[in-house]
Design a protein around this motif. Structure first.
Motif, mmCIF file in Angstrom:
data_model
loop_
_atom_site.group_PDB
_atom_site.id
_atom_site.type_symbol
_atom_site.label_atom_id
_atom_site.label_comp_id
_atom_site.label_asym_id
_atom_site.label_seq_id
_atom_site.Cartn_x
_atom_site.Cartn_y
_atom_site.Cartn_z
ATOM 1 N N GLY A 125 0.801 -1.224 0.000
ATOM 2 C CA GLY A 125 0.000 0.000 0.000
ATOM 3 C C GLY A 125 0.828 1.265 0.000
ATOM 4 N N GLY A 126 2.143 1.164 0.173
ATOM 5 C CA GLY A 126 3.022 2.303 -0.019
ATOM 6 C C GLY A 126 3.529 3.038 1.203
ATOM 7 N N LEU A 127 3.184 2.613 2.418
ATOM 8 C CA LEU A 127 3.679 3.299 3.612
ATOM 9 C C LEU A 127 5.120 2.861 3.887
ATOM 10 C CD1 LEU A 127 2.894 5.289 5.869
ATOM 11 C CD2 LEU A 127 2.284 3.288 7.254
ATOM 12 N N VAL A 128 5.986 3.857 4.130
ATOM 13 C CA VAL A 128 7.395 3.584 4.397
ATOM 14 C C VAL A 128 7.773 4.260 5.708
ATOM 15 C CG1 VAL A 128 9.754 3.721 3.505
ATOM 16 C CG2 VAL A 128 7.830 3.675 1.904
ATOM 17 N N HIS A 129 8.341 3.495 6.624
ATOM 18 C CA HIS A 129 8.835 4.042 7.884
ATOM 19 C C HIS A 129 10.335 4.255 7.727
ATOM 20 C CE1 HIS A 129 5.054 3.207 9.926
ATOM 21 N NE2 HIS A 129 5.050 2.040 9.275
ATOM 22 N N ILE A 130 10.724 5.505 7.521
ATOM 23 C CA ILE A 130 12.140 5.818 7.331
ATOM 24 C C ILE A 130 12.331 7.302 7.606
ATOM 25 C CG2 ILE A 130 12.011 6.356 4.853
ATOM 26 C CD1 ILE A 130 14.654 4.675 4.590
ATOM 27 N N ILE A 189 5.217 11.035 -3.903
ATOM 28 C CA ILE A 189 4.948 10.740 -2.496
ATOM 29 C C ILE A 189 4.005 11.810 -1.963
ATOM 30 C CG2 ILE A 189 7.093 9.454 -2.089
ATOM 31 C CD1 ILE A 189 8.241 11.911 -0.729
ATOM 32 N N SER A 190 3.326 11.485 -0.885
ATOM 33 C CA SER A 190 2.303 12.359 -0.324
ATOM 34 C C SER A 190 2.898 13.581 0.350
ATOM 35 C CB SER A 190 1.469 11.581 0.696
ATOM 36 O OG SER A 190 0.544 12.426 1.330
ATOM 37 N N GLU A 191 2.171 14.682 0.269
ATOM 38 C CA GLU A 191 2.538 15.916 0.968
ATOM 39 C C GLU A 191 2.341 15.768 2.468
ATOM 40 O OE1 GLU A 191 3.568 19.001 0.081
ATOM 41 O OE2 GLU A 191 3.749 18.568 -2.042
ATOM 42 N N ARG A 192 1.363 15.019 2.864
ATOM 43 C CA ARG A 192 0.974 14.972 4.269
ATOM 44 C C ARG A 192 1.317 13.627 4.902
ATOM 45 N NH1 ARG A 192 -5.576 15.015 3.405
ATOM 46 N NH2 ARG A 192 -5.597 13.299 1.965
ATOM 47 N N GLN A 193 2.336 13.651 5.706
ATOM 48 C CA GLN A 193 2.738 12.482 6.478
ATOM 49 C C GLN A 193 3.378 12.940 7.766
ATOM 50 O OE1 GLN A 193 2.223 9.041 6.111
ATOM 51 N NE2 GLN A 193 0.784 9.979 4.704
ATOM 52 N N THR A 200 7.710 8.881 8.465
ATOM 53 C CA THR A 200 6.982 8.040 7.515
ATOM 54 C C THR A 200 6.766 8.801 6.221
ATOM 55 O OG1 THR A 200 4.790 8.751 8.244
ATOM 56 C CG2 THR A 200 5.706 6.794 9.320
ATOM 57 N N LEU A 201 6.738 8.074 5.137
ATOM 58 C CA LEU A 201 6.426 8.614 3.820
ATOM 59 C C LEU A 201 5.397 7.694 3.195
ATOM 60 C CD1 LEU A 201 10.072 9.335 2.626
ATOM 61 C CD2 LEU A 201 8.367 11.039 3.244
ATOM 62 N N LEU A 202 4.570 8.245 2.320
ATOM 63 C CA LEU A 202 3.563 7.445 1.636
ATOM 64 C C LEU A 202 3.749 7.594 0.137
ATOM 65 C CD1 LEU A 202 1.052 5.638 1.898
ATOM 66 C CD2 LEU A 202 -0.331 7.725 1.830
ATOM 67 N N ILE A 203 4.000 6.477 -0.519
ATOM 68 C CA ILE A 203 4.138 6.447 -1.974
ATOM 69 C C ILE A 203 2.741 6.529 -2.591
ATOM 70 C CG2 ILE A 203 4.894 5.028 -3.933
ATOM 71 C CD1 ILE A 203 7.003 3.803 -2.043
ATOM 72 N N HIS A 204 2.626 7.236 -3.696
ATOM 73 C CA HIS A 204 1.345 7.378 -4.385
ATOM 74 C C HIS A 204 0.717 5.994 -4.579
ATOM 75 C CE1 HIS A 204 -1.661 8.307 -7.401
ATOM 76 N NE2 HIS A 204 -1.464 9.596 -7.133
ATOM 77 N N PRO A 205 -0.590 5.860 -4.336
ATOM 78 C CA PRO A 205 -1.235 4.549 -4.455
ATOM 79 C C PRO A 205 -1.056 3.877 -5.820
ATOM 80 C CG PRO A 205 -2.698 6.063 -3.338
ATOM 81 C CD PRO A 205 -1.515 6.869 -3.808
ATOM 82 N N LEU A 206 -0.917 4.656 -6.885
ATOM 83 C CA LEU A 206 -0.722 4.052 -8.205
ATOM 84 C C LEU A 206 0.718 3.583 -8.434
ATOM 85 C CD1 LEU A 206 -2.897 6.457 -10.376
ATOM 86 C CD2 LEU A 206 -3.485 4.164 -9.541
ATOM 87 N N LEU A 207 1.657 4.023 -7.598
ATOM 88 C CA LEU A 207 3.057 3.589 -7.701
ATOM 89 C C LEU A 207 3.445 2.619 -6.588
ATOM 90 C CD1 LEU A 207 4.627 7.019 -8.599
ATOM 91 C CD2 LEU A 207 4.767 4.976 -10.005
ATOM 92 N N ALA A 208 2.577 2.459 -5.603
ATOM 93 C CA ALA A 208 2.874 1.606 -4.450
ATOM 94 C C ALA A 208 2.874 0.133 -4.849
ATOM 95 C CB ALA A 208 1.833 1.852 -3.356
#
Length: 156
Positions: free
Chosen positions: A40-45, A74-78, A82-90
């Motif tokens: 789903g694209g969530l990254v803890h880093i 990646i999302s503006e709001r995190q 943590t970072l969130l990769i766009h759902p279409l690229l995750a």
């Protein structure tokens, strides 16, 4: 380091990812994020960890993450760390998982800010981009020969 997820990625969007004209640093960071993401694209880093992993300064990492955000990768709001990769690229566990995740009402799908056509735009580092430079101003015609050939003389 967490183990990479094995699974499904959207091949159509990865084909047009070169159109984003990312810097080499931004692409390296995206590759690390892709490898470390949860389904789903969530990254803890943290940026410090990215800087250490890639041998970069934190300011270089920050600029590259800014570029990824500007492009919508990646999302503006995190929250911090943590970072969130766009759902279409995750990455996902399967095509069904991706389809269900993107269709879920609580999934935020934000705009992608780069062209998704078949031809990549010129690279940013090309100094002629956005100028009136024409590498062949006469449309391929031969340059006129000088009317008088210059006299050559030996040096010395």
């Amino acid at each position: 380091m967490s183990s990479p997820i094995a699974g499904f990625h959207n091949p159509q969007l990865y084909e047009v990812l070169p159109n984003a004209c990312l810097s080499a640093t931004a692409r390296d960071i995206f590759d690390v994020l892709t490898a470390r993401q949860e389904p789903g694209g969530l990254v803890h880093i943290r940026q410090q960890e990215l800087a250490q992993r890639l041998g970069l300064s934190q300011s270089a990492v920050s600029r590259a993450i800014g570029q990824l955000r500007d492009k919508g990768i990646i999302s503006e709001r995190q929250r911090k760390g943590t970072l969130l990769i766009h759902p279409l690229l995750a990455g996902y566990e399967s095509l069904a998982h991706m389809t269900n995740h993107i269709a879920a009402p609580d999934t935020h799908v934000w705009p992608i800010n780069f062209p998704v056509g078949d031809i990549r735009p010129p690279r940013v580092r090309d100094g002629r981009t956005g100028t009136d430079f024409d590498p062949d101003p006469d449309g391929g015609e031969d340059a006129p020969a000088p009317e008088v050939r210059p006299a050559l003389r030996l040096a010395g």
